[in-house]
Design an enzyme around this catalytic site. Structure first.
Site, PDB file in Angstrom:
ATOM      1  N   ASP A   1       0.599  29.008  32.502  1.00 53.21           N
ATOM      2  CA  ASP A   1      -0.387  28.369  31.645  1.00 53.21           C
ATOM      3  C   ASP A   1      -1.769  28.711  32.200  1.00 53.21           C
ATOM      4  OD1 ASP A   1      -1.445  26.673  29.656  1.00 53.21           O
ATOM      5  OD2 ASP A   1      -1.380  24.940  30.984  1.00 53.21           O
TER       6      ASP A   1
ATOM      7  N   ASP B   1      -5.193  26.591  31.599  1.00 58.41           N
ATOM      8  CA  ASP B   1      -6.025  25.461  32.001  1.00 58.41           C
ATOM      9  C   ASP B   1      -5.252  24.501  32.901  1.00 58.41           C
ATOM     10  OD1 ASP B   1      -8.426  26.139  30.403  1.00 58.41           O
ATOM     11  OD2 ASP B   1      -6.981  25.982  28.764  1.00 58.41           O
TER      12      ASP B   1
ATOM     13  N   THR C   1      -0.221  30.021  26.533  1.00 59.76           N
ATOM     14  CA  THR C   1      -1.277  29.030  26.403  1.00 59.76           C
ATOM     15  C   THR C   1      -1.340  28.435  25.002  1.00 59.76           C
ATOM     16  OG1 THR C   1      -3.659  28.686  26.672  1.00 59.76           O
ATOM     17  CG2 THR C   1      -2.968  30.849  25.896  1.00 59.76           C
ATOM     18  N   GLY C   2      -1.928  27.276  24.922  1.00 61.09           N
ATOM     19  CA  GLY C   2      -2.209  26.668  23.630  1.00 61.09           C
ATOM     20  C   GLY C   2      -3.451  27.268  22.998  1.00 61.09           C
TER      21      GLY C   2
END
Length: 165
Positions: free
Chosen positions: A8, A10, A42-43
C-alpha cells in the site's frame, strides 16, 4: 521463492510527508534486481500515484483505484478495468447525500466531489500532506450525481468521507 512484493502507499510505503525513504528505495531496488515484481496496490486513482512511486525499480505493474484499474506501468496500458455500475452508484450517492454524507466518485482516474462537500472535506483534512494531495487530486463539481448519471462509462469507485471526530 518470493516473486512479488505488493504494498500500500499511504501509511505503508510512503512516509507521513508522502515520500519514499532511501532505505525503502534501496530495499525495493535489491528485490527488483533479484527478479521480484514490486507492485503498489492503492485506493488512489492511477493519476494520483506520485512519480516517485511509479519510478521505483521493479514497479512494472500498478493496482489502483482499490483494484478497479490494473496497469502496465511501463507502457501505461490498462490491463483490467473492474468498474461499478453507474446506475447503482447514482442510487447509493442519492441515499448518502440525502442523509448528509460527503461523497466522492472516481471516473477516468480522477476524483470528483460537490463544491460544498469539497469545502467540508478540506476542513477535515487537517494535516499538510493530505491536504496537498486532496487539493491536487479532487475536482469540485456542481452536481456529482448528475455527472455520474451522464458519464458514458461505469465508475471506478466512490467514497464516503466522515469528519475525524
Amino acid at each position: 521463492m518470493i516473486k512479488l512484493i505488493a504494498f500500500d502507499l499511504d501509511g505503508t510505503l510512503l512516509t507521513y510527508d508522502k515520500h519514499v525513504t532511501d532505505r525503502t528505495r534501496q530495499t525495493l531496488a535489491k528485490a527488483a534486481a533479484a527478479g521480484i515484481e514490486c507492485v503498489p496496490i492503492t485506493g488512489r486513482p492511477y493519476s494520483a500515484l506520485p512519480a516517485e512511486v511509479l519510478d521505483l525499480p521493479g514497479v512494472n505493474y500498478v493496482v489502483a483505484a482499490s483494484g478497479a484499474d490494473i496497469r502496465d506501468n511501463r507502457s501505461g496500458e490498462i490491463l483490467k478495468k473492474d468498474l461499478i455500475d453507474k446506475n447503482l452508484i447514482v442510487e447509493i450517492l442519492t441515499l448518502l447525500r440525502n442523509n448528509g454524507y460527503v461523497t466522492m466518485a472516481f471516473m477516468d482516474s480522477r476524483g470528483y466531489v460537490e463544491k460544498e462537500d469539497f469545502k467540508k472535506a478540506l476542513d477535515w483534512a487537517l494535516d499538510g500532506p493530505f491536504r496537498e494531495y486532496f487539493l491536487k487530486n479532487r475536482t469540485p463539481v456542481d452536481d456529482l450525481i448528475g455527472m455520474v448519471r451522464d458519464y458514458p462509462e461505469d465508475i471506478e469507485k466512490f467514497t464516503v468521507n466522515l469528519p475525524k471526530d
